[in-house]
Design an enzyme around this catalytic site. Structure first.
Site, PDB file in Angstrom:
ATOM      1  N   GLY A 162      81.924  49.943  26.863  1.00 13.25           N
ATOM      2  CA  GLY A 162      80.753  50.567  26.259  1.00 13.25           C
ATOM      3  C   GLY A 162      80.306  49.795  25.034  1.00 13.25           C
ATOM      4  N   GLY A 179      78.624  49.371  20.891  1.00 16.35           N
ATOM      5  CA  GLY A 179      78.706  49.919  19.548  1.00 16.35           C
ATOM      6  C   GLY A 179      80.060  49.774  18.886  1.00 16.35           C
ATOM      7  N   CYS A 230      87.854  47.045  27.113  1.00 17.85           N
ATOM      8  CA  CYS A 230      86.765  46.779  26.164  1.00 17.85           C
ATOM      9  C   CYS A 230      86.687  47.883  25.104  1.00 17.85           C
ATOM     10  CB  CYS A 230      85.461  46.602  26.929  1.00 17.85           C
ATOM     11  SG  CYS A 230      84.187  45.739  25.990  1.00 17.85           S
ATOM     12  N   HIS A 283      86.898  42.176  30.554  1.00 20.90           N
ATOM     13  CA  HIS A 283      86.386  42.958  31.682  1.00 20.90           C
ATOM     14  C   HIS A 283      87.056  42.486  32.972  1.00 20.90           C
ATOM     15  CE1 HIS A 283      82.624  45.099  30.142  1.00 20.90           C
ATOM     16  NE2 HIS A 283      83.169  44.552  29.077  1.00 20.90           N
ATOM     17  N   GLU A 288      87.047  43.735  35.884  1.00 20.90           N
ATOM     18  CA  GLU A 288      86.232  43.916  37.097  1.00 20.90           C
ATOM     19  C   GLU A 288      85.313  42.729  37.321  1.00 20.90           C
ATOM     20  OE1 GLU A 288      83.224  44.550  34.154  1.00 20.90           O
ATOM     21  OE2 GLU A 288      85.318  45.127  34.220  1.00 20.90           O
TER      22      GLU A 288
END
Length: 394
Positions: free
Chosen positions: A254, A256, A283, A367, A369
């Protein structure tokens, strides 16, 4: 040869990047018209620009691609990473070097320019992206406004004021922009050449995935390990997650500041970890797990954004080439004694993975994936499945 002086004039810029320090970079616009404010980062990936631009982790950011030939294979509807295909969370702007050519791939359905317009992403092309990348490496990721006006008319003073006034990502919770609004289930599996995406019909595991900005390919790989996947919004209470009786809990990527989102997410993560359920984070999920376990996070100078980042697995000694997108990192020195560092970046030595020594809990900064690739880290999903099956057999 024309005698008309206007024939020699440089074409007027139709797009600008205005940095918070007042620097103005001129170019030619593409994609959506209007303007967007965000943090400028650079991404070193040579492929996968569609997946990158639709990764919810990039909310609040303007991406500069260092590879010059972006857009040359067009776009399609299968490679979008937002769960809601009609939603537009992801990068708010894109910066390119070379003009976008006609799509050359048989899967393409639209030119990148038309696709950017449809997804409300403002584009700037025709600039020296190497120079901008060098600036970011030297000074860090700047706040900026990207603007596109086909008539070339801009209120420069207003753009400078907006860039200078934007507070930046530190302290900013962007997850409400990208998380799902309601609970849903997922059974689609990975894409296979000549067949497309598959379906998981007989799952033997149940994973609850907390959606802080989850990507479609994460969900496909979770389904691919034999799991029924239930996706819940980021603000879901721990009691509601546990009431679903999962075999494991997944903490998604995600955008921020993890400390800002952690104000409501960290207590939930703590409660999940205390149950002993297998837990896997990536992450932003990795960063907030680090906070939940007693650590802290810090803002990075230029961040890690690309598909070619080497990471060393400290348990095996192997080096994985990974896909990354993060501007914050876990401070390894803040981690307590029952937390083991498992992976480190070979670019700058920053933390890229952790695991609890006394519970089936682990996470990575990158990541795994990795859509469209590399696939070096897919084994982590099998590790998660193994932990869940071990617990069920116990």
């Amino acid at each position: 040869m024309s005698n008309d002086p206007s024939a020699w004039a440089d074409p007027a810029p139709t797009a600008l990047l205005v940095l918070a320090d007042g620097t103005v970079i001129e170019g030619f616009g593409l994609g959506a018209t209007g303007q967007a404010v965000g943090e400028v980062c650079f991404n070193t990936a040579m492929t996968g620009y569609e997946e990158i631009l639709t990764d919810p982790s990039y909310a609040g950011q303007i991406i500069t691609f260092t590879f010059p030939h972006i857009g040359n294979v067009g776009t399609n509807e299968e490679d979008i990473e937002t769960v809601n295909m009609a939603a537009t969370p992801g990068a708010c702007g894109v910066i390119l070097h070379a003009a976008v050519t006609r799509p050359s791939n048989y899967r393409a359905t639209r030119h990148l320019d038309a696709w950017l317009k449809a997804r409300s992403i403002v584009g700037l092309g025709g600039i020296d992206t190497r120079a901008l990348t060098g600036l970011i490496r030297t000074k860090g990721m700047p706040n900026a406004v990207i603007a596109h006006a086909p008539d070339g008319r801009f209120d420069l003073d207003a753009l400078k004021a907006e860039a200078a006034g934007w507070p930046g990502l530190v302290g900013m919770d962007l997850v409400p922009r990208v998380t799902s609004g309601q609970r849903f289930t997922w059974d689609e599996t990975e894409w296979v050449w000549g067949k497309g995406y598959g379906r998981m019909e007989n799952p033997d595991l149940h994973v609850v995935a907390i959606d802080y900005g989850i990507k479609r390919n994460i969900l496909r790989l979770l389904a691919g390990i034999g799991a029924k996947v239930t996706v819940v919004p980021a603000t879901t209470a721990a009691e509601d997650i546990l009431a679903l009786k999962p075999d494991g809990v997944f903490l998604s990527n995600g955008p921020g500041d993890p400390a800002a989102t952690g104000a409501y997410a960290v207590p939930v993560i703590k409660s999940v970890v205390e149950t002993g359920l297998p837990t896997f984070g990536i992450c932003l999920g990795h960063q907030m797990l680090g906070i939940a376990l007693g650590g802290t996070t810090q803002k990075m100078h230029q961040g890690h954004h690309g598909a070619n980042h080497p990471v060393k697995d400290l348990d095996t000694g192997k080096v994985e080439i990974t896909s990354m997108n993060h501007g914050f990192a876990v401070d390894r020195g803040s981690l307590p004694g029952n937390v083991k560092e498992t992976h480190v970046s070979l670019f700058d030595g920053s933390n890229c993975g952790l695991a609890l020594t006394d519970r089936p809990v682990f996470s990575v900064q990158y990541h795994p994936e990795a859509s469209p690739g590399p696939r070096d880290s897919h084994y982590l999903f099998q590790r998660f499945a193994g932990l869940m099956r071990d617990r069920k057999r116990a």
